[in-house]
Design an enzyme around this catalytic site. Structure first.
Site, mmCIF file in Angstrom:
data_model
loop_
_atom_site.group_PDB
_atom_site.id
_atom_site.type_symbol
_atom_site.label_atom_id
_atom_site.label_comp_id
_atom_site.label_asym_id
_atom_site.label_seq_id
_atom_site.Cartn_x
_atom_site.Cartn_y
_atom_site.Cartn_z
ATOM 1 N N GLU A 1 -8.064 4.373 11.779
ATOM 2 C CA GLU A 1 -7.064 4.079 12.803
ATOM 3 C C GLU A 1 -6.928 5.189 13.832
ATOM 4 O O GLU A 1 -6.049 5.137 14.685
ATOM 5 C CB GLU A 1 -5.713 3.807 12.139
ATOM 6 N N ASP B 1 0.861 -1.182 0.000
ATOM 7 C CA ASP B 1 0.000 0.000 0.000
ATOM 8 C C ASP B 1 0.898 1.233 0.000
ATOM 9 O O ASP B 1 1.928 1.274 0.676
ATOM 10 C CB ASP B 1 -0.974 0.004 1.174
#
Length: 236
Positions: free
Chosen positions: A100, A13
């Site tokens: 997150e 990613d």
């Protein structure tokens, strides 16, 4: 949760932080897929998203996009912003909610945001999204209401981050991960510096794999539209 497996799929990613990427070299290093940062909140478009999309697609990688969420926003507004910037770009991997940070919200509020985001994008696209989050974030910020969505979990192993855990550990919500980010200090040909490396569970990959469509080098019209503001407009 399950252990890592050598048959699993290598996925990276990336975002603008990774600079200019030589995607042909990435593909030659055993990488089969890439998640690319597209948006954050309701105003930020990653300046490298389109170049990374074209490069990864035409190197033969499966491509998906992730959205870095702000849990103190309206999840519907965030999805609409993400889809607006996605435009006509073609994905091979499920859309990803990257959640997150709780932004001071309670477990119930964070969960409600996540469920709202994922339910809405699923209705809009008919694609079941994947949820990315850290191992330590799960217990304090999610309830079982998110359990029906596939999990992309991040957990590193301290001083041995390049190899990662054999598995990320157990949770009370999921008993299986769909993707495991085991290091943020990986090395891949074609990328200068560190890069996040993940394993995608082979069964999950097989369940979503539809192959890769090579794309023309034409910027999607939805990348910039009248009324847009921010970094992308300044650069233009």
């Amino acid at each position: 949760m399950q252990n890592r497996n050598k048959q699993n799929i290598k996925v990276i990613d990336v975002s603008h932080h990774n600079g200019t990427i030589d995607w042909a070299k990435v593909a030659s290093d055993g990488v089969k897929g890439a998640y690319i940062k597209l948006t954050e909140g309701t105003t930020f478009l990653d300046k490298k998203s389109y170049d990374n999309y074209i490069g990864a697609k035409n190197a033969g990688l499966r491509v998906g996009f992730y959205h870095f969420a702000h849990a103190d926003n309206d999840p519907i507004a965030e999805v609409n912003f993400f889809l607006n910037k996605l435009g006509s770009m073609k994905v091979d991997l499920p859309h990803c909610l990257d959640l997150e940070e709780n932004k001071g919200k309670t477990k119930a509020q964070v969960t409600a945001f996540a469920v709202g985001w994922m339910e809405y994008i699923e209705r809009k696209t008919s694609i079941t999204p994947i949820l990315y989050t850290g191992y330590s974030f799960i217990k304090s910020n999610f309830t079982s209401a998110v359990a029906r969505y596939p999990l992309w979990i991040a957990r590193y192993s301290g001083s041995n981050r390049s190899k990662g855990f054999a598995n990320p550990g157990d949770t009370a919500i999921w008993d299986k991960w769909s993707m495991f980010q085991y290091t943020d200090q990986g090395k891949v040909n074609g990328i200068k510096g560190n890069v996040d490396i993940n394993e995608m569970d082979l069964d999950f990959f097989n369940s979503i794999n539809t192959g890769v469509t090579v794309v023309e080098n034409n910027k999607p019209s939805a990348q910039l539209q009248p009324g847009d503001s921010g970094l992308a407009i300044k650069e233009l």
